[in-house]
Design a protein around this motif. Structure first.
Motif, short mmCIF file in Angstrom:
data_model
loop_
_atom_site.label_atom_id
_atom_site.label_comp_id
_atom_site.label_asym_id
_atom_site.label_seq_id
_atom_site.Cartn_x
_atom_site.Cartn_y
_atom_site.Cartn_z
N SER A 1 0.59 -1.14 -0.04
CA SER A 1 -0.12 -0.24 -0.08
C SER A 1 0.97 1.24 -0.01
O SER A 1 2.01 1.25 0.64
CB SER A 1 -1.12 -0.07 1.30
N ASP B 1 2.11 5.09 0.67
CA ASP B 1 2.10 5.85 1.72
C ASP B 1 0.80 6.85 2.07
O ASP B 1 0.30 6.99 2.92
CB ASP B 1 3.51 6.95 1.78
N ARG B 2 0.23 7.01 0.75
CA ARG B 2 -0.97 7.98 0.86
C ARG B 2 -2.20 7.45 0.92
O ARG B 2 -3.25 7.94 0.83
CB ARG B 2 -0.85 9.17 -0.17
N ILE C 1 -3.79 6.52 3.04
CA ILE C 1 -4.90 6.85 4.16
C ILE C 1 -5.98 7.62 3.61
O ILE C 1 -7.19 7.49 4.17
CB ILE C 1 -4.13 8.04 5.12
N HIS C 2 -5.87 8.30 2.50
CA HIS C 2 -7.21 8.91 1.89
C HIS C 2 -8.16 7.99 1.49
O HIS C 2 -9.31 8.18 1.73
CB HIS C 2 -6.81 9.57 0.66
N ARG D 1 -9.86 7.23 4.82
CA ARG D 1 -10.75 8.29 5.33
C ARG D 1 -12.00 8.19 4.47
O ARG D 1 -13.17 8.75 5.16
CB ARG D 1 -10.00 9.84 4.90
N LYS E 1 -5.66 6.23 13.22
CA LYS E 1 -5.11 4.88 12.92
C LYS E 1 -4.96 4.16 14.44
O LYS E 1 -4.75 4.80 15.31
CB LYS E 1 -3.58 4.89 12.36
N LEU E 2 -4.90 2.87 14.47
CA LEU E 2 -4.60 2.38 15.92
C LEU E 2 -3.28 2.13 15.96
O LEU E 2 -2.72 2.13 17.22
CB LEU E 2 -5.48 0.98 15.85
N VAL E 3 -2.55 1.77 14.97
CA VAL E 3 -1.05 1.48 14.85
C VAL E 3 -0.55 2.11 13.85
O VAL E 3 -1.18 2.45 12.98
CB VAL E 3 -0.91 0.22 14.79
N PRO E 4 0.84 2.29 13.67
CA PRO E 4 1.35 3.26 12.88
C PRO E 4 1.03 2.84 11.47
O PRO E 4 0.90 3.57 10.39
CB PRO E 4 2.81 3.22 12.79
N LYS E 5 0.97 1.42 11.13
CA LYS E 5 0.84 1.25 9.81
C LYS E 5 -0.73 0.72 9.30
O LYS E 5 -1.35 0.15 9.99
CB LYS E 5 1.61 -0.08 9.38
N MET E 6 -0.81 1.40 8.21
CA MET E 6 -2.26 1.45 7.71
C MET E 6 -2.82 -0.22 7.55
O MET E 6 -3.81 -0.62 8.04
CB MET E 6 -2.45 1.99 6.46
N ARG E 7 -2.02 -0.95 6.89
CA ARG E 7 -2.20 -2.43 6.71
C ARG E 7 -2.48 -3.06 8.02
O ARG E 7 -3.59 -3.82 8.21
CB ARG E 7 -1.18 -2.94 6.10
N ASP E 8 -1.75 -2.54 9.10
CA ASP E 8 -1.88 -3.31 10.38
C ASP E 8 -3.21 -2.96 10.88
O ASP E 8 -3.98 -3.55 11.79
CB ASP E 8 -0.73 -3.01 11.20
N LYS F 1 -6.71 -0.87 28.01
CA LYS F 1 -6.65 0.55 28.27
C LYS F 1 -8.24 0.84 28.71
O LYS F 1 -9.01 1.56 27.92
CB LYS F 1 -6.40 1.45 27.19
N LEU G 1 6.47 4.13 12.37
CA LEU G 1 6.59 5.36 13.09
C LEU G 1 5.50 5.87 13.66
O LEU G 1 4.22 5.69 12.98
CB LEU G 1 7.26 6.05 12.04
N ASN H 1 -1.17 12.67 5.61
CA ASN H 1 -1.30 12.63 4.16
C ASN H 1 -0.16 12.22 3.23
O ASN H 1 -0.47 11.43 2.21
CB ASN H 1 -1.64 14.22 3.66
N ASP I 1 2.63 6.95 5.95
CA ASP I 1 2.03 5.94 6.53
C ASP I 1 2.41 5.80 7.87
O ASP I 1 3.13 5.06 8.32
CB ASP I 1 2.12 4.62 5.72
N MET J 1 1.63 6.90 12.14
CA MET J 1 0.66 7.23 13.31
C MET J 1 1.07 8.65 13.96
O MET J 1 2.22 8.89 14.29
CB MET J 1 0.41 6.14 14.43
#
Lengths: 466, 452
Positions: free
Chosen positions: A138, A140-141, A143-144, A147, A157-164, A246, B26, B41, B44, B46
């Motif tokens: 995937s 980097d962008r 995320i769009h 959204r 996001k829950l974790v840094p990587k979108m896929r995760d 949490k 990251l 944007n 990838d 958080m």
């Protein structure tokens, strides 16, 4: 920009693979593969950076294609001969609306029923999110895309990587669905029925396999479905927080408490209002809570024909249709978090009328909400109302009474399913004209994707090269 | 590997960009929501808005799972505090940016120990030492050291009157002896890993590997000037100017610094008694000529404005100053400057982010990767890596010409004990050797990754 169509291929394939017993499915699979492949060939050369614009277009286009192709099995199997009816049914499935044009659901074959409910399940969490979880590359962008597809005012996001993130969401989703299936099986529901109903509940869709929806099942099963409908109406991020222990922040969630509050209060009022119609207290509570849950989570199952209820109860249900459930769940509607923020904003405005120099901050979930968010929220509210009025007006040509049209628009736009009047839980949408069915299909897509992607898709800006 | 970056300024963003490209998870912390929005944007990652030294914020991002915490905010004190809190909350490694010269003397050792920092980073100092390296060998554009400075890789630009113009690489051996290897060539915007049939052209930027003495020999045969710059003019009294002047003076050069702000002049004058401080606007050409620009060996533009640095450097180059270096932080402007004819452009944020990439790979190293050193060469378009070879590796004891390499891979050097081998096809790699590999388009984590 059209590049994005690439995504359509894996998406369609993944969807259609699910069914194997009918030739019609095979043909649809072939068609979708062919379309996807052609698109892939055509779009290969362009570059693949996804900006906000591409995100919108990808999502809108994928949903349209999916619905168009998803309708094929119904037509090809001859069970819903008219294409527009099949399209309506499929859109209703993917957008987890659950509005049907079928007079008699029980005459459909198992394969078609399964496919119908499975569209709920896939559409609930978002197809593109699913794709994102399974394909490794995937950009980097992307995320769009997330959204544009995931409902709610703020997507985190829950974790840094979108896929995760996508994988975690789907895991939670799958686990909850499986739990429900097991619970239903324990209650003595046949395997096929429990699968179908779990899919319907998980996606907050509402396609059943019986004409009277859930009414003929035992009280235990009705309670299980009630509880799970409510569970799937909660923001999925909260489940992740629960998993990461949490718990405190889960209990601090304003949205969750408002959601539960709304559910309990409406149940109580309706139960009181309809106390004379049913014999025992437990039955009254069961029926009213089921109906509240089904409407507030925008599912659309029914255990009673609420068309016959007093006007107060009907009004409450109608209002609940608009509110919907939590952001980040599979449900539709305006979303509770938006309602809360809207009210807080109104409070601030009134305060500033009385004390012109007062400085107010809108807080939500303990954090300050930035002005741009509030601005887009009010814009969203305006456009939401405008769209609703447009739909309402367009379907009024068909000559039904106001209540029917109003509730039909509300039920489709908010992805619920059954409305009031001639489209009540015991009836269906078959009576509407072809034009109205198309309008309502668009309304469902608007509601599911939260207006902007579809609206943007129809505007010229989406297609100009600039 | 989970990495948390606090502070998303110019350097922070570059670091985030290069670490994301390395495939790490990251999390970025900043107090400005707008910057964060822009970052999500593009990358990838958080993000979380808040104070990076606030334990609630760190708790929320599960800092105890982080392998590396990097504090790069504008404030040294905040960075130190944030690293301290993060370390106490369970982050495995912490790096703080500490740029104030007052902390960067003897107290740094104390601070590092007491705060339990894995590393402290000072971009100004790094920039200064990069500049100093170049000024030591003015004809090179960039110099990288491997294996405790025994082995060097320098970047040169082939001028139009150079002997190397039009030379086929296979013929190099006969002319200059076998001990020199050209391992990467940048022509226009492309980077090539050349083979023997490659013909050099004027305007190429080449990367040459050799041991220290052979490089001197090569430069001598090419009659390239290689005396250290003795008279250096620095424009702008920034922190990196201070460090650079200090190093230059220490090595015996004379330094002239031009600075607009009189207070800063006084301050520097007090700290650098041997440097000549000039108070004036360096953008005035008259002033530069008056201060003897034409007789300088080197001119270094270090003001805070990229545009000013580029323009004045062009002026200096037009006045025949042999070495002109300009500091340019914006990537777009840097490429533009190169197109306008500036050979040597230094970017502090790239220098810093290279360090982080290196550090992150080294951390991974302890988790199974074997990279000892890593340099980005040719404007980051290629990498030079140093590996330690395990005994019984698949590549040992086979002649290099019999090994099947991936495309765009080149063995630039083998270091066996104290001996340095510039390899040819007949050489072999043995266990416990260190091997320097130049690669393009690959992310190498182990020496065996180079095999096709």
């Amino acid at each position: 920009m059209v590049t994005s169509l690439l995504m359509v291929l894996p998406l369609i394939v993944s969807l259609v693979y699910k069914e194997d017993c009918y030739i019609s499915f095979l043909i649809s699979m072939g068609v979708s593969l062919a379309i996807g492949f052609t698109l892939m060939v055509f779009c290969k050369t362009e570059d693949r950076v996804i900006y906000a614009k591409e995100g919108f277009v990808i999502v809108a286009l994928s949903w349209l294609c999916m619905s168009a192709v998803g309708a094929l099995p119904f037509v090809l199997s001859g069970e819903i001969p008219s294409y527009i009816d099949a399209f309506f049914e499929t859109v209703s499935g993917f957008t987890t609306t659950g509005a049907s044009i079928l007079d008699d659901v029980e005459m459909l074959s198992h394969g078609t029923l399964f496919w119908r409910s499975f569209t709920h399940w896939v559409g609930g969490m978002g197809v593109l999110v699913f794709i994102m979880a399974i394909i490794p590359a995937s950009t980097d962008r992307s995320i769009h895309i997330l959204r544009a597809e995931v409902p709610g005012p703020i997507v985190g996001k829950l974790v840094p990587k979108m896929r995760d993130t996508a994988i975690i969401l789907y895991l939670i989703y799958i686990v909850l669905t499986v739990i429900e299936i097991v619970m239903l099986l324990l209650g003595g529901m046949p395997l096929f029925d429990s699968l179908v109903h779990s899919f319907g509940t998980a996606g907050t869709g509402g396609f059943g396999i019986k004409s009277d929806s859930i009414a003929s099942y035992s009280p235990y099963l009705q309670w299980v479905i009630t509880v799970f409908m409510m569970i799937f109406g909660v923001n999925f991020n909260l489940y992740y927080l629960l998993l990461t222990k949490k718990i405190k922040s889960v209990f601090r969630s304003e949205e969750l408490w408002t959601y539960i509050g709304i559910g309990l209060v409406s149940t109580a009022v309706i139960a009181f209002n309809i106390r004379d119609m049913y014999s025992s207290l437990s039955e009254t509570v069961r029926i009213s809570s089921f109906q509240v849950a089904t409407i507030v989570t925008t599912t659309g199952y029914a255990t009673a024909d609420f068309n016959l209820w007093p006007d107060l109860s009907k009004t409450i249900l109608l209002l609940l249709m608009f509110i919907g459930s939590c952001a980040g769940s599979t449900a539709g509607g305006f979303k509770i978090s938006r309602v809360i923020m809207l009210f807080k904003m109104i409070k601030r405005e009134i305060k500033s009328l009385i004390h012109p120099r007062a400085v107010g901050v809108v807080r939500f979930e303990g954090k300050k909400v930035d002005d741009p968010v509030l601005k887009s929220l009010s814009a969203y509210f305006a456009i939401y109302v405008a769209c609703f009025i447009g739909i309402f007006l367009l379907i009024s040509f068909d000559g039904y009474d106001i209540l029917t049209n109003f509730s039909a628009s509300a039920a489709c736009f908010n992805n619920i399913g059954p409305g009031l009047g001639a489209v009540g839980p015991a009836a269906n949408y078959a009576g509407y004209s072809v034009f109205s069915k198309f309008v309502l299909s668009v309304a469902m897509l608007l509601g599911r994707l939260e207006i902007y992607p579809i609206l943007f898709f129809m505007s010229r800006a989406a297609w100009s090269k600039k | 590997m989970k990495i948390v970056v606090a502070g998303c300024g110019k350097i922070g963003q570059t670091v985030i960009g290069s670490l994301v490209a390395e495939g790490h998870d990251l999390v970025a912390i900043d107090s400005d929501n707008e910057i964060l929005k822009e970052l999500t944007n593009i990358y990838d990652i958080m993000v979380i808005c808040g104070n990076c030294a606030d334990s609630d914020v760190l708790e929320e991002i599960a800092i105890h799972e982080a392998e590396l915490f990097v504090a790069l905010t504008g404030s040294d004190e905040l960075n130190m505090l944030a690293c301290f809190v993060a370390k106490r909350m369970g982050a495995s490694n912490t790096i703080a940016r500490i740029r104030n010269p007052e902390y960067n003397d003897d107290s740094l050792v104390f601070l590092r120990k007491e705060l339990d920092l894995s590393m402290s980073i000072n971009p100004d100092m790094l920039t200064a030492s990069e500049l100093f390296n170049i000024l030591k060998l003015p004809s090179a554009v960039k110099i990288e050291h491997f294996s405790r400075r025994n082995f060097e890789m320098i970047e040169l630009i082939i001028k139009s009157d150079s002997e190397l113009d039009g030379v086929k690489l296979a013929d190099m051996k006969g002319r200059y002896g076998s001990k020199v290897l050209i391992c990467a060539v940048q022509r226009d915007d492309n980077v090539y890993i050349p083979d023997g049939n490659f013909v050099l052209q004027a305007g190429d930027k080449i990367s040459v590997s050799a041991d220290h003495t052979d490089i001197s020999k090569l430069l001598k045969t090419l009659s390239i000037h290689r005396k250290q710059s003795k008279n250096v003019m620095i424009l702008g009294g920034s922190k990196s100017a201070f460090y650079l002047a200090k190093m230059l003076i220490h090595s015996g050069a004379s330094v002239k610094i031009i600075e607009k702000d009189i207070n800063r002049c006084n301050e520097l004058c007090e700290k650098l008694p041997h440097a000549m401080m000039i108070h004036g606007n360096g953008a005035q050409q008259e002033l530069l000529l008056e201060e003897g620009l034409r007789s300088m060996d080197a001119f270094v533009a270090l003001t805070g404005m990229d545009e000013e640095n580029i323009l004045i450097s062009i002026y200096a180059a037009a006045n025949n100053v042999p070495t002109v270096i300009s500091k340019v932080n914006t990537h777009e402007l840097a490429t533009m400057g190169a197109r306008l004819g500036l050979d040597c452009i230094v970017s502090p944020k790239n220098i810093t982010s290279d360090i982080f990439v290196r550090y992150a790979r080294a951390l991974k190293n302890s988790m199974g990767s074997n990279v000892e050193t890593l340099y980005k060469i040719m404007d980051g378009k290629a990498e030079a890596l140093e590996f330690r070879v395990q005994p019984h590796s698949r590549i040992t004891e086979i002649q290099l010409k019999d090994l099947k390499f991936k495309k765009n891979i080149l063995i630039a050097g083998i270091i066996r004990g104290k001996k340095i081998i510039i390899p040819g096809g007949d050489d072999v790699i043995l266990g416990d050797d260190k091997v320097i590999v130049v690669s393009r388009d690959h992310k190498l984590n182990d020496i065996e990754d180079i095999l096709g």
